[in-house]
Design a protein around this motif. Structure first.
Motif, PDB file in Angstrom:
ATOM      1  N   GLY A  36      14.926  -3.282  -1.065  1.00 35.33           N
ATOM      2  CA  GLY A  36      15.695  -4.506  -1.282  1.00 35.33           C
ATOM      3  C   GLY A  36      14.868  -5.772  -1.355  1.00 35.33           C
ATOM      4  O   GLY A  36      15.122  -6.642  -2.192  1.00 35.33           O
ATOM      5  N   ASN A  37      13.846  -5.874  -0.503  1.00 34.10           N
ATOM      6  CA  ASN A  37      13.074  -7.119  -0.476  1.00 34.10           C
ATOM      7  C   ASN A  37      12.006  -7.204  -1.561  1.00 34.10           C
ATOM      8  O   ASN A  37      11.321  -8.208  -1.677  1.00 34.10           O
ATOM      9  CB  ASN A  37      12.429  -7.298   0.898  1.00 34.10           C
ATOM     10  N   SER A  38      11.872  -6.120  -2.343  1.00 34.29           N
ATOM     11  CA  SER A  38      10.845  -6.133  -3.386  1.00 34.29           C
ATOM     12  C   SER A  38      11.366  -6.649  -4.717  1.00 34.29           C
ATOM     13  O   SER A  38      10.621  -6.759  -5.673  1.00 34.29           O
ATOM     14  CB  SER A  38      10.294  -4.721  -3.586  1.00 34.29           C
ATOM     15  N   PHE A  39      12.666  -6.922  -4.792  1.00 38.91           N
ATOM     16  CA  PHE A  39      13.219  -7.440  -6.042  1.00 38.91           C
ATOM     17  C   PHE A  39      13.244  -8.961  -5.999  1.00 38.91           C
ATOM     18  O   PHE A  39      13.293  -9.563  -4.930  1.00 38.91           O
ATOM     19  CB  PHE A  39      14.623  -6.890  -6.268  1.00 38.91           C
ATOM     20  N   TYR A 229      -2.810  10.688 -12.788  1.00 38.27           N
ATOM     21  CA  TYR A 229      -2.063   9.482 -12.418  1.00 38.27           C
ATOM     22  C   TYR A 229      -1.882   9.386 -10.902  1.00 38.27           C
ATOM     23  O   TYR A 229      -1.638  10.394 -10.240  1.00 38.27           O
ATOM     24  CB  TYR A 229      -0.699   9.472 -13.118  1.00 38.27           C
ATOM     25  N   ASP A 230      -1.985   8.172 -10.395  1.00 38.38           N
ATOM     26  CA  ASP A 230      -1.724   7.948  -8.973  1.00 38.38           C
ATOM     27  C   ASP A 230      -0.275   8.278  -8.671  1.00 38.38           C
ATOM     28  O   ASP A 230       0.051   8.724  -7.580  1.00 38.38           O
ATOM     29  CB  ASP A 230      -1.978   6.477  -8.596  1.00 38.38           C
ATOM     30  N   LEU A 231       0.571   8.004  -9.662  1.00 40.53           N
ATOM     31  CA  LEU A 231       1.986   8.300  -9.485  1.00 40.53           C
ATOM     32  C   LEU A 231       2.630   8.547 -10.850  1.00 40.53           C
ATOM     33  O   LEU A 231       2.416   7.792 -11.787  1.00 40.53           O
ATOM     34  CB  LEU A 231       2.692   7.123  -8.788  1.00 40.53           C
ATOM     35  N   ILE A 232       3.387   9.646 -10.918  1.00 38.82           N
ATOM     36  CA  ILE A 232       4.268   9.856 -12.074  1.00 38.82           C
ATOM     37  C   ILE A 232       5.662   9.590 -11.559  1.00 38.82           C
ATOM     38  O   ILE A 232       6.097  10.204 -10.582  1.00 38.82           O
ATOM     39  CB  ILE A 232       4.145  11.293 -12.629  1.00 38.82           C
ATOM     40  N   VAL A 233       6.335   8.635 -12.160  1.00 36.49           N
ATOM     41  CA  VAL A 233       7.665   8.303 -11.657  1.00 36.49           C
ATOM     42  C   VAL A 233       8.693   8.466 -12.780  1.00 36.49           C
ATOM     43  O   VAL A 233       8.504   7.960 -13.885  1.00 36.49           O
ATOM     44  CB  VAL A 233       7.684   6.889 -11.026  1.00 36.49           C
ATOM     45  N   THR A 234       9.733   9.250 -12.519  1.00 40.67           N
ATOM     46  CA  THR A 234      10.791   9.425 -13.519  1.00 40.67           C
ATOM     47  C   THR A 234      11.892   8.395 -13.268  1.00 40.67           C
ATOM     48  O   THR A 234      11.988   7.820 -12.186  1.00 40.67           O
ATOM     49  CB  THR A 234      11.385  10.841 -13.463  1.00 40.67           C
ATOM     50  N   PRO A 291       9.268  -3.143  -7.034  1.00 46.97           N
ATOM     51  CA  PRO A 291       8.220  -2.594  -6.192  1.00 46.97           C
ATOM     52  C   PRO A 291       7.021  -1.997  -6.932  1.00 46.97           C
ATOM     53  O   PRO A 291       5.877  -2.204  -6.523  1.00 46.97           O
ATOM     54  CB  PRO A 291       8.918  -1.499  -5.384  1.00 46.97           C
ATOM     55  N   LEU A 292       7.260  -1.264  -8.050  1.00 50.28           N
ATOM     56  CA  LEU A 292       6.152  -0.504  -8.643  1.00 50.28           C
ATOM     57  C   LEU A 292       5.062  -1.399  -9.236  1.00 50.28           C
ATOM     58  O   LEU A 292       3.876  -1.229  -8.948  1.00 50.28           O
ATOM     59  CB  LEU A 292       6.680   0.477  -9.693  1.00 50.28           C
ATOM     60  N   LEU A 293       5.468  -2.375 -10.064  1.00 53.11           N
ATOM     61  CA  LEU A 293       4.447  -3.252 -10.669  1.00 53.11           C
ATOM     62  C   LEU A 293       3.787  -4.136  -9.605  1.00 53.11           C
ATOM     63  O   LEU A 293       2.598  -4.459  -9.710  1.00 53.11           O
ATOM     64  CB  LEU A 293       5.057  -4.107 -11.780  1.00 53.11           C
ATOM     65  N   GLY A 299      -3.079  -3.519  -6.310  1.00 50.35           N
ATOM     66  CA  GLY A 299      -4.123  -2.498  -6.349  1.00 50.35           C
ATOM     67  C   GLY A 299      -3.810  -1.258  -5.539  1.00 50.35           C
ATOM     68  O   GLY A 299      -4.668  -0.398  -5.352  1.00 50.35           O
ATOM     69  N   GLU A 300      -2.569  -1.141  -5.052  1.00 48.34           N
ATOM     70  CA  GLU A 300      -2.193   0.056  -4.288  1.00 48.34           C
ATOM     71  C   GLU A 300      -1.967   1.248  -5.216  1.00 48.34           C
ATOM     72  O   GLU A 300      -2.066   2.401  -4.797  1.00 48.34           O
ATOM     73  CB  GLU A 300      -0.928  -0.220  -3.465  1.00 48.34           C
ATOM     74  N   LEU A 301      -1.617   0.941  -6.451  1.00 48.42           N
ATOM     75  CA  LEU A 301      -1.505   1.965  -7.490  1.00 48.42           C
ATOM     76  C   LEU A 301      -2.333   1.454  -8.668  1.00 48.42           C
ATOM     77  O   LEU A 301      -2.254   0.283  -9.003  1.00 48.42           O
ATOM     78  CB  LEU A 301      -0.057   2.117  -7.956  1.00 48.42           C
ATOM     79  N   ASN A 302      -3.098   2.350  -9.287  1.00 45.56           N
ATOM     80  CA  ASN A 302      -3.873   1.897 -10.443  1.00 45.56           C
ATOM     81  C   ASN A 302      -3.473   2.572 -11.742  1.00 45.56           C
ATOM     82  O   ASN A 302      -3.634   2.019 -12.819  1.00 45.56           O
ATOM     83  CB  ASN A 302      -5.367   2.082 -10.185  1.00 45.56           C
ATOM     84  N   LYS A 303      -2.986   3.785 -11.634  1.00 44.32           N
ATOM     85  CA  LYS A 303      -2.580   4.504 -12.853  1.00 44.32           C
ATOM     86  C   LYS A 303      -1.170   5.026 -12.646  1.00 44.32           C
ATOM     87  O   LYS A 303      -0.938   5.891 -11.812  1.00 44.32           O
ATOM     88  CB  LYS A 303      -3.528   5.671 -13.116  1.00 44.32           C
ATOM     89  N   LEU A 304      -0.252   4.484 -13.399  1.00 40.28           N
ATOM     90  CA  LEU A 304       1.157   4.867 -13.252  1.00 40.28           C
ATOM     91  C   LEU A 304       1.656   5.454 -14.570  1.00 40.28           C
ATOM     92  O   LEU A 304       1.418   4.898 -15.638  1.00 40.28           O
ATOM     93  CB  LEU A 304       1.986   3.625 -12.897  1.00 40.28           C
TER      94      LEU A 304
END
Lengths: 336, 154
Positions: A36-39, A229-234, A291-293, A299-304
């Motif tokens: 909630g607080n990330s938007f 990828y650091d994270l694959i998110v669907t 949250p993701l971007l 720098g917590e995620l570099n390849k999404l």
């Protein structure tokens, strides 16, 4: 083969467009969720001061686009084109938002894959040299979607445990040619995959094979290992679809298993009575632009790998007994 | 020559996937749902019985009391739908709230409320029976069939 096309279904950007700014606005229920607080904005009212759900959704999209531009101190008229769509018939929310925004507009429909679709097309237009600044945006609204696809709001119905909750949310990204920061480096356009699933209360199960196919094609086309990828998110597979996708990763021999999550699972808390999780164009759009971007920027995620998933279901064809055609598009966003 | 083989392969793949979906899909909580439906559905019927008994006690005939009971339950369901409470109850009680006459009232009022924004003709008027319509249509069909059976057997 063109220098920008890679493999069967993928493209690489020779001049990767940058994500210059972005914004997300979510509804009250989404604001109570774990992120909630990330938007940028949590709404306190589902109507946004309007008198219909459709007007409210249109305003939601319009406000998100305006906010994404204003983060760079720019007015909306300084963007050259808007690529947007939503879930409503004739993409009404996007059309009405574009009417007020008064900039050139291409309307898109990819159901809940619209955020990924608009990012891919926006990146192509920029890398192709047609424009310098493009906005990619989408929205969904729980109550406008519910009345179109399902039941009247006050109707007493018992929801299936595999059903998902259409999110009231919106996300917009301003893409620019050149520039520094987060970049879209590659993308994979999905095929329609239909595994003859026809339960409209189980969209996750219908969409999972499309997501599996696009992710597999992306990794194969780009010649990448599954843990690249650091994270694959669907987008919005929800808990049922995500569980199925994990099984399909095993079937497709993706070893090691990708670091994987789903926006439909992330958006709400388990206690929020949403059954299998969130759905809707706004679900993946707001999770990306919230949250993701932000995580990528820190720098917590570099390849999404952002994989928008869409159940291209029409109530008419569903009543006629047709199965649900599904699609997924993948966008690689990297911190370079 | 290749087409049937491809189709067979696709069908096999779809069947295999269906088995996987059936395995992963969460099962509805049947027992919990049944208990909720039994208790709430039973309560609604009990309220109806109390109203009927009260009316008979005050000197009304059974036939008139039954009609007035139905009208009262319909009114209550419409009121609770308008207050936004009926759907909250139905979420748990399921068939317990849908099967009694109150469920029918809820379906009509909810549709009328939802489509008021499209105006009284194309909204409320056209959509009010969008959920309750099938109940009416097949109710009429069955009543005609039962009527015919009665005429023939008499």
């Amino acid at each position: 083969m063109s220098a920008k096309k890679k493999g069967m279904q993928s493209v690489v950007f020779l001049n990767p467009p940058c994500l210059a700014s972005w914004a997300s606005i979510v509804g009250p229920k989404e604001g109570e969720g774990p992120w909630g607080n990330s938007f940028d904005v949590k709404l306190s009212d589902y109507l946004l001061g309007e008198n219909t759900w459709e007007k409210a959704e249109s305003k939601l999209l319009q406000d998100t686009v305006t906010m994404a531009m204003s983060k760079q101190g720019l007015g909306v008229d300084e963007a050259e084109i808007l690529l947007a769509g939503d879930l409503l018939n004739q993409i009404a929310s996007a059309n009405f938002a574009a009417r007020s925004l008064n900039i050139p507009f291409l309307g898109l429909f990819g159901a809940c894959s619209t955020m990924a679709e608009s990012l891919i097309l926006g990146a192509m237009l920029l890398d192709g040299g047609f424009y310098q600044r493009v906005i990619a945006a989408t929205s969904s609204h729980h109550y406008s979607a519910e009345r179109q696809f399902r039941f009247a709001i006050e109707q007493g119905v018992q929801r299936s445990p595999s059903a998902q909750w259409t999110a009231t949310a919106s996300g917009a990204v301003v893409l620019e040619a050149g520039g520094a920061g987060l970049k879209i480096t590659a993308a994979t356009v999905g095929k329609i995959i239909d595994m003859e699933q026809s339960d409209v209360n189980n969209m996750g199960a219908a969409m999972a094979p499309a997501a599996a196919d696009t992710i597999k094609m992306h990794l194969a086309d780009m010649e990448l290992a599954s843990d690249h990828y650091d994270l694959i998110v669907t987008g919005d597979l929800g808990s049922v679809g995500a569980a199925l996708l994990r099984q399909l990763f095993v079937r497709d021999g993706l070893v090691p298993a990708p670091n994987y999550s789903d926006c439909g699972i992330l958006l709400y808390d388990e206690k929020q009575d949403v059954h299998a999780g969130a759905s809707g164009c706004g679900c993946s759009a707001a999770m990306l632009c919230g949250p993701l971007l932000a995580k990528m920027q820190r720098g917590e995620l570099n390849k999404l790998l952002f994989v928008g998933t869409g159940a291209l279901m029409s109530p008419t064809t569903s009543f006629q007994g047709e199965s649900i055609p599904c699609i997924a598009h993948a966008v690689a966003i990297e911190n370079i | 020559m290749n087409m049937p083989q491809n189709q067979q392969l696709k069908q096999a793949e779809a069947a295999e996937y269906k088995a996987l979906v059936d395995q992963v899909n969460p099962k509805p909580t049947y027992i919990k749902n049944c208990v909720w439906a039994f208790v709430i559905g039973g309560l609604i019927c009990m309220i109806g019985q109390i109203i009927t008994n009260g009316l008979i006690k005050s000197g009304m005939e059974l036939k008139a009391a039954s009609s007035l009971t139905s009208v009262s339950l319909i009114f209550l369901a419409a009121l609770f739908t308008g207050l936004g409470l009926y759907d909250e109850l139905a979420k748990r009680a399921g068939a317990g709230t849908i099967v009694p006459i109150t469920g029918f009232a809820n379906a009509i009022v909810a549709s009328a409320m939802e489509f008021k924004r499209e105006g009284y003709i194309f909204g409320v008027g056209a959509k009010i029976f969008s959920v309750a319509g099938p109940t009416l249509v097949f109710g009429f069909v069955i009543s005609v069939i039962i009527g015919l059976i009665k005429v023939i057997t008499d």
